[in-house]
Every structure is written in structure tokens, then in C-alpha cells.
Design an enzyme around this catalytic site. Sequence first.
Site, PDB file in Angstrom:
ATOM      1  N   ARG A 134       0.837  -1.204   0.000  1.00 45.77           N
ATOM      2  CA  ARG A 134       0.000   0.000   0.000  1.00 45.77           C
ATOM      3  C   ARG A 134       0.873   1.256   0.000  1.00 45.77           C
ATOM      4  NH1 ARG A 134       0.151   3.808   2.729  1.00 45.77           N
ATOM      5  NH2 ARG A 134       0.008   2.685   4.687  1.00 45.77           N
ATOM      6  N   PRO A 154      16.945  14.315   7.337  1.00 49.56           N
ATOM      7  CA  PRO A 154      17.453  13.637   8.536  1.00 49.56           C
ATOM      8  C   PRO A 154      17.079  14.372   9.825  1.00 49.56           C
ATOM      9  CG  PRO A 154      19.137  13.682   6.826  1.00 49.56           C
ATOM     10  CD  PRO A 154      17.979  14.472   6.306  1.00 49.56           C
ATOM     11  N   GLY A 177      11.479  15.978  10.362  1.00 49.08           N
ATOM     12  CA  GLY A 177      10.410  15.070   9.964  1.00 49.08           C
ATOM     13  C   GLY A 177       9.058  15.704  10.245  1.00 49.08           C
ATOM     14  N   LEU A 189       0.224  15.312   1.173  1.00 54.85           N
ATOM     15  CA  LEU A 189       0.206  14.419   2.340  1.00 54.85           C
ATOM     16  C   LEU A 189      -1.222  14.118   2.774  1.00 54.85           C
ATOM     17  CD1 LEU A 189       3.145  15.741   4.546  1.00 54.85           C
ATOM     18  CD2 LEU A 189       3.086  13.698   3.134  1.00 54.85           C
ATOM     19  N   ARG A 219      -6.660 -24.090  17.607  1.00 56.03           N
ATOM     20  CA  ARG A 219      -5.642 -24.325  18.636  1.00 56.03           C
ATOM     21  C   ARG A 219      -6.297 -24.774  19.947  1.00 56.03           C
ATOM     22  NH1 ARG A 219      -0.290 -25.276  19.757  1.00 56.03           N
ATOM     23  NH2 ARG A 219       0.245 -24.448  21.803  1.00 56.03           N
ATOM     24  N   GLU A 258       3.484  10.143   7.399  1.00 57.59           N
ATOM     25  CA  GLU A 258       2.287  10.937   7.067  1.00 57.59           C
ATOM     26  C   GLU A 258       1.730  11.637   8.300  1.00 57.59           C
ATOM     27  OE1 GLU A 258       1.481  11.169   4.030  1.00 57.59           O
ATOM     28  OE2 GLU A 258       2.436   9.431   3.142  1.00 57.59           O
TER      29      GLU A 258
HETATM   30  P1  FAD Z   1      10.417  13.381  14.612  1.00 55.91           P
HETATM   31  O1  FAD Z   1       9.725  14.469  13.902  1.00 55.91           O
HETATM   32  O2  FAD Z   1      11.829  13.606  15.052  1.00 55.91           O
HETATM   33  O3  FAD Z   1       9.546  12.937  15.852  1.00 55.91           O
HETATM   34  C1  FAD Z   1      10.065  12.146  16.928  1.00 55.91           C
HETATM   35  C2  FAD Z   1       8.988  12.057  17.998  1.00 55.91           C
HETATM   36  O4  FAD Z   1       8.680  13.378  18.450  1.00 55.91           O
HETATM   37  C3  FAD Z   1       7.670  11.492  17.469  1.00 55.91           C
HETATM   38  O5  FAD Z   1       7.050  10.710  18.452  1.00 55.91           O
HETATM   39  C4  FAD Z   1       6.841  12.722  17.221  1.00 55.91           C
HETATM   40  O6  FAD Z   1       5.437  12.484  17.278  1.00 55.91           O
HETATM   41  C5  FAD Z   1       7.290  13.595  18.373  1.00 55.91           C
HETATM   42  N1  FAD Z   1       7.030  15.017  18.135  1.00 55.91           N
HETATM   43  C6  FAD Z   1       7.362  15.754  17.052  1.00 55.91           C
HETATM   44  N2  FAD Z   1       6.936  17.009  17.189  1.00 55.91           N
HETATM   45  C7  FAD Z   1       6.310  17.068  18.389  1.00 55.91           C
HETATM   46  C8  FAD Z   1       5.658  18.099  19.119  1.00 55.91           C
HETATM   47  N3  FAD Z   1       5.523  19.325  18.614  1.00 55.91           N
HETATM   48  N4  FAD Z   1       5.158  17.804  20.335  1.00 55.91           N
HETATM   49  C9  FAD Z   1       5.264  16.552  20.844  1.00 55.91           C
HETATM   50  N5  FAD Z   1       5.856  15.537  20.206  1.00 55.91           N
HETATM   51  C10 FAD Z   1       6.371  15.790  18.998  1.00 55.91           C
HETATM   52  N6  FAD Z   1       9.013  10.950   4.311  1.00 55.91           N
HETATM   53  C11 FAD Z   1       8.936  11.459   3.048  1.00 55.91           C
HETATM   54  O7  FAD Z   1       9.109  12.669   2.844  1.00 55.91           O
HETATM   55  N7  FAD Z   1       8.672  10.653   1.975  1.00 55.91           N
HETATM   56  C12 FAD Z   1       8.493   9.308   2.123  1.00 55.91           C
HETATM   57  O8  FAD Z   1       8.256   8.606   1.127  1.00 55.91           O
HETATM   58  C13 FAD Z   1       8.584   8.741   3.430  1.00 55.91           C
HETATM   59  N8  FAD Z   1       8.479   7.382   3.614  1.00 55.91           N
HETATM   60  C14 FAD Z   1       8.717   6.848   4.866  1.00 55.91           C
HETATM   61  C15 FAD Z   1       8.789   5.457   5.015  1.00 55.91           C
HETATM   62  C16 FAD Z   1       9.069   4.906   6.270  1.00 55.91           C
HETATM   63  C17 FAD Z   1       9.196   3.420   6.414  1.00 55.91           C
HETATM   64  C18 FAD Z   1       9.223   5.744   7.396  1.00 55.91           C
HETATM   65  C19 FAD Z   1       9.482   5.162   8.755  1.00 55.91           C
HETATM   66  C20 FAD Z   1       9.166   7.114   7.250  1.00 55.91           C
HETATM   67  C21 FAD Z   1       8.923   7.697   5.987  1.00 55.91           C
HETATM   68  N9  FAD Z   1       8.946   9.078   5.799  1.00 55.91           N
HETATM   69  C22 FAD Z   1       8.845   9.615   4.526  1.00 55.91           C
HETATM   70  C23 FAD Z   1       9.293   9.960   6.912  1.00 55.91           C
HETATM   71  C24 FAD Z   1       8.153  10.221   7.864  1.00 55.91           C
HETATM   72  O9  FAD Z   1       7.207  11.066   7.272  1.00 55.91           O
HETATM   73  C25 FAD Z   1       8.767  10.824   9.147  1.00 55.91           C
HETATM   74  O10 FAD Z   1       9.461   9.772   9.775  1.00 55.91           O
HETATM   75  C26 FAD Z   1       7.723  11.410  10.075  1.00 55.91           C
HETATM   76  O11 FAD Z   1       7.218  12.614   9.563  1.00 55.91           O
HETATM   77  C27 FAD Z   1       8.280  11.684  11.485  1.00 55.91           C
HETATM   78  O12 FAD Z   1       9.469  12.377  11.415  1.00 55.91           O
HETATM   79  P2  FAD Z   1      10.766  11.880  12.233  1.00 55.91           P
HETATM   80  O13 FAD Z   1      10.933  10.435  11.972  1.00 55.91           O
HETATM   81  O14 FAD Z   1      11.856  12.798  11.886  1.00 55.91           O
HETATM   82  O15 FAD Z   1      10.357  12.029  13.751  1.00 55.91           O
END
Ligand code: FAD
Length: 393
Positions: free
Chosen positions: A93, A137, A140, A248, A277, A372
Site C-alpha cells: 500500500r 534527517p 520530519g 500528504l 488451537r 504521514e
Molecule cells: P520526529 O519528527 O523527530 O519525531 C520524533 C517524535 O517526536 C515522534 O514521536 C513525534 O510524534 C514527536 N514530536 C514531534 N513534534 C512534536 C511536538 N511538537 N510535540 C510533541 N511531540 C512531537 N518521508 C517522506 O518525505 N517521503 C516518504 O516517502 C517517506 N516514507 C517513509 C517510510 C518509512 C518506512 C518511514 C518510517 C518514514 C517515511 N517518511 C517519509 C518519513 C516520515 O514522514 C517521518 O518519519 C515522520 O514525519 C516523522 O518524522 P521523524 O521520523 O523525523 O520524527
Amino acid sequence: MVTVEELFAIDALLSPEEREIRDTVARFGEKRLRPHIAEWFEAGTFPAREIAPELGKLGLLGMHLEGYGCAGASATAYGLACQELEAVDSGVRSMVSVQGSLAMTAIHFFGSEEQKQQYLPAMAAGELIGCFGLTEPDYGSNPGGMRTRARRDGDDWVLNGSKMWITNGSVADIAVVWAYAEEPGDDKPRVRGFLVPAGTPGFTAREIHRKLSLRASLTAALDFDDVRLPADAVLPESRGLSSPLACLSEARFGIVFGALGAARDCLAAAVDYARTREVFDKPLAGYQLTQAKLADMALELGKGQLLALHLGRLKDRHEITSEQISAGKLNSTREAIRIARECRTILGANGITLDYPVLRHANNLESVLTYEGTAEVHQLVLGKALTDANAFR
Ligand code: FAD
């Protein structure tokens, strides 16, 4: 015995055409994908090149878009298709969501007529694969902090920066990349979308390995080192962060339905297992504790499906709000992962293997809960809508 769909009379809410689309996708998933999915997951791979044309033939790529070889299906039909694909695996998906709802939608919403003609028909057919690079990096949940920059050099654009966690990134023919564009005359840079073909000098895509989630999906880190692009590489109608966020929203909508497909598959596996089971000399299904678990999961799944359908109808009437999509994404992903984990308990030790789908789905749903917009981000969206107080920062 009834299924959750029967318990909640879901079919009564669908048109014959919607049921037909759902059943066609379900048959494709069972026949073409399910026999291989555990193997792909274990190997950490997905044969995107091979499967994309088959998905294209079924009209599933850019399914909800109009024209340019796209199926022009309803939002609800698209959601139902996502549900059937994700019943096999969230990775499948994800491939379809990124191709259709992110990469193709970006071109459809914000591209020039030439860009649409050039890319959309081939992407709808699955001959060209796209990816969508927004996350970096260090950025997000807060993509507005992105560091990727596009500056003008004569008519050309020069792109520098990096993107992380990009689905389809290592296999994509065309990357939609979001960057702050620095243009003469603008007082500050604005986020704009750029089309970057694979193989452009300075553009590299590196597959990310060692994932424990979405293993049957290709995820990459993208790097842009002085990537020179022609003037017409920019998506001309993209202006500001609201452009990628609009894409998004489309992909999130698919997840509202999709995640419930994974949950449904887990519940079906758990019911099946519990009926055969034997523990303490009788089938596990005959114990009250098991039945309480199954009943509670069926309730959440059925409620989630009703909400998804309601949101589908709102979207088809062009009445849906982004807060409503957030509510659906939060509910479906959170309940789906709870269901997957609970089902795993019913399967006991067998539940931890790839012989059954439950832990594979649960692990996948960790990513679905995060991408997302994380669950927390959607809680903040709803919190803001309910209180008018912005708690993001
Ligand atoms: P962070 O933003 O660093 O967040 C870390 C934690 O902090 C989370 O629990 C978050 O909820 C929390 N947090 C953040 N802000 C706040 C706040 N204000 N208050 C309280 N808590 C908060 N991205 C793309 O652009 N294109 C893609 O095709 C894509 N595919 C992906 C595929 C996979 C398998 C994965 C795992 C990710 C993908 N992503 C993609 C990235 C994804 O959108 C990000 O991982 C996501 O937006 C979260 O960002 P981060 O991982 O940097 O976490």
C-alpha cells in the site's frame, strides 16, 4: 460465523461498483502478492519494477486522479483499494500511496501541462516510478525547517541538500523533491517542488537497510550535491509548504482505510487460529478471555471502517477537512496497531513467526503510525482544532 464486515453490514453502505473494485483488488492481492509477501519481507525487498505495471493495469496508480491515463475513481473506491492492498502488507500500500497520492498528485496539482503529459500517463501505467522527498534527517514532523535549497544560476536551478526515509527512493525514475527556492526578487525563500530524474549528476539514492518495519518496501536516503536542473524542473504551481502538505493529506486519506486492512487480516488470522488451537483440552476460541479480546477488536475495527467510509463520502462530496483526515489517520493507525499486537497474543509463540501475518503487520504499522504525520502530530492537530491553542511549539 460472521466477519466484522458482516457484523457491521459494511456492504450495505457500498455501491455495486465499489464492491467490484474492492473484490478485484482483493483477488489480485491474494493471488499475486500474498504467496510471496513473507519471503519479500524476510529478504527486505520489494520487486517494485515487476509489480508496478500490474498495479497500473488494475488502475490503482493515481487511481483517484482525473485524466492523463488515471482511473478517476472515487475517493471511497481508492480507500477500499488501499484497504485490500494493506490487508496483504503495508509495504505494498505504501508503494501505491507514494506513487499515486504523493508523487503523481504533486505533479497533477502543481505541475505544468507539459510535466503532466510527460510523466502522469507513464506513472499511471507503472512504467515510471516516482518518489516524494520531503523528510530530512533532522526535519520530519517539522518539514518547514528543511535545509534543502534550490538557487538560481542563470535559467537553471542548482539543488543542494538531502532527504531521508524516502519510499521508492532507490528505484524511482523521477523524484519530487521539496526545497526552499531562493529566487531573485523574493524577500524570503519559499518551499517549491522540483522534478529530479534519476541519474541526474550529483543526485544519489542509497537504500536504507536493517529496517524492522516495512521490510517489503524500498526506503532510501537521497542526496543532492550541486544538482543542476533546467528552469522547467520546478512545479510551477507549487508555492509554499502548503503544497507538499496538500499531497500528504491525500496519502493520509488512503491510510485511514489502509491500516484497517492490516488489522482485519490480523483479526482473521487470530479467529482462525483460536478455533483450531487447543489449550487445556479445548479450542482457544471457546474461552471467555479470548472472546472478550476478539469482541473488543471487532468493535474497534467495525467502528474504524464506519468512520473511514464516512470520511470517504465527505471527501467524495469535497467537504472533508484536514482535521477530519487527521482524526481518521490517528484512529485507524492507533487501533490497527493495538489489534495487531492483541492478535499476536492469541497466536502465542506462533504469532512471532512469518508463518502468520500478525507480527509482520504489527511491525509495519509502527511505520504507518509514524509516517504521514505521527500519531502525536495528529493529536496536536485535533487539540488545536478543539481549543484554538497551538501546542506544536
Ligand atoms: P520526529 O519528527 O523527530 O519525531 C520524533 C517524535 O517526536 C515522534 O514521536 C513525534 O510524534 C514527536 N514530536 C514531534 N513534534 C512534536 C511536538 N511538537 N510535540 C510533541 N511531540 C512531537 N518521508 C517522506 O518525505 N517521503 C516518504 O516517502 C517517506 N516514507 C517513509 C517510510 C518509512 C518506512 C518511514 C518510517 C518514514 C517515511 N517518511 C517519509 C518519513 C516520515 O514522514 C517521518 O518519519 C515522520 O514525519 C516523522 O518524522 P521523524 O521520523 O523525523 O520524527
